[in-house]
Design an enzyme around this catalytic site. Structure first.
Site, mmCIF file in Angstrom:
data_model
loop_
_atom_site.group_PDB
_atom_site.id
_atom_site.type_symbol
_atom_site.label_atom_id
_atom_site.label_comp_id
_atom_site.label_asym_id
_atom_site.label_seq_id
_atom_site.Cartn_x
_atom_site.Cartn_y
_atom_site.Cartn_z
ATOM 1 N N GLU A 1 0.825 -1.144 -0.070
ATOM 2 C CA GLU A 1 0.214 -0.036 0.255
ATOM 3 C C GLU A 1 1.049 1.025 0.138
ATOM 4 O OE1 GLU A 1 -3.759 1.739 2.448
ATOM 5 O OE2 GLU A 1 -2.488 0.572 3.767
ATOM 6 N N LYS B 1 -9.782 1.259 -2.706
ATOM 7 C CA LYS B 1 -9.901 0.847 -1.053
ATOM 8 C C LYS B 1 -11.285 1.388 -0.604
ATOM 9 C CE LYS B 1 -7.564 1.083 3.241
ATOM 10 N NZ LYS B 1 -6.460 1.642 4.003
ATOM 11 N N CYS C 1 -5.093 -3.292 2.749
ATOM 12 C CA CYS C 1 -4.808 -3.129 4.341
ATOM 13 C C CYS C 1 -6.096 -3.403 4.970
ATOM 14 C CB CYS C 1 -4.189 -1.618 4.556
ATOM 15 S SG CYS C 1 -3.330 -1.441 5.794
#
Length: 289
Positions: A50, A122, A163
């Protein structure tokens, strides 16, 4: 495309672990060197963490450094590199400007010709107050994604996440139901949460879905003052850790044998056992009280 890529049910995966800085140029240079090393070690698919191109917590500084997708020099460099090396390159995420006030935390899967095969923004925003005093408000800077994404590699279907997504198992169930046999969660996990939950969450998502889980990570103390956990992982569908990094920049490599997915899902076919149910409702006794 090599014979291995065209017909094999096995491929070699690599995670590039980084210790990102506030400098886009330095991060590109570091990532390129590590990606080249992974390719030399035989990796067909290479994943970066990330925020591969910049680790910056200050909003104003971040927006000074980032651009839209068309003008992003990190993305351009990685597309060129994937084509040069003839690999599938999964850029864990880049900060991409999508408006004057918002960015997307966006992953890119790049094919061996340098074309973008998939993008994923995300979905889950890291808005937390940690016990050590660290506070994060990702939603103040980033626009959350709204769609789950899978990408077809020559050997497998890849499910994308980033994440904090790892804490939301329904996302991975949806990816597995869409045919993903390899899941990914490139990350910049904090040291505090990583020490407590990183291995547990990674192995759980792999086991729950009978899928490989590949997660490249940021690691160590960054110049922005943030400490990330590192420990990039490649986990097998039965929960075994096939490869693990430490806390410093490095490359880890493992063979991905898709027969292991069928084996795990055959042993425990939980993907075929999902049932719909009504959510809990208040009982008469609770309403009376």
């Amino acid at each position: 495309m090599t014979a291995k890529m065209a017909g094999s049910r096995k491929f070699t995966a690599a995670c590039v672990q980084m210790q990102g800085t506030r400098s886009v140029d330095r991060n590109i240079e570091a990532a390129v060197a590590l990606i080249r090393d992974a390719a030399k070690r035989g990796a067909d698919y290479v994943q970066t963490p990330e925020q591969t191109a910049i680790m910056e917590l200050k909003r104003a500084k971040l927006f000074e450094a980032i651009t839209d997708e068309e003008n992003d020099k990190a993305l351009a460099a990685f597309r060129k590199l994937a084509a040069e090396l003839g690999i599938w390159l999964h850029v864990g995420s880049l900060a991409i400007r999508v408006s004057e006030t918002q960015a997307a935390n966006r992953a890119f899967v790049i094919d061996p010709q340098g074309a973008i095969a998939a993008r994923y923004d995300k979905i889950h925003m890291f808005d937390v107050d940690l016990p050590n005093g660290e506070t994060y408000r990702e939603s103040a800077t980033y626009r959350p994604g709204t769609a789950a994404v899978v990408a077809d590699l020559p050997w497998a279907r890849l499910g994308l996440s980033i994440c904090y997504d790892i804490r939301f198992p329904y996302l991975y169930r949806a990816l597995a139901k869409a045919g993903a046999t390899v899941l990914s969660a490139p990350a910049a996990f904090t040291k505090v949460t990583g020490e407590a939950h990183w291995h547990l969450l990674q192995r759980a998502r792999a086991v729950e879905n009978g899928a490989f889980l590949i997660s490249a990570a940021q690691g160590g103390m960054h110049e922005n003052g943030r400490a990330t956990y590192g420990h990039s992982l490649i986990v097998a569908p039965w929960g075994e850790v096939l490869a693990e990094a430490g806390t410093e920049p490095e490359v880890i490599v493992a063979e991905i044998d898709l027969a292991k997915v069928e084996e795990a899902r055959g042993r425990v076919p939980s993907l075929t056992h999902d049932r719909t149910f009504q959510p809990p409702v208040e009982t008469q006794e609770r309403r009376a009280s």
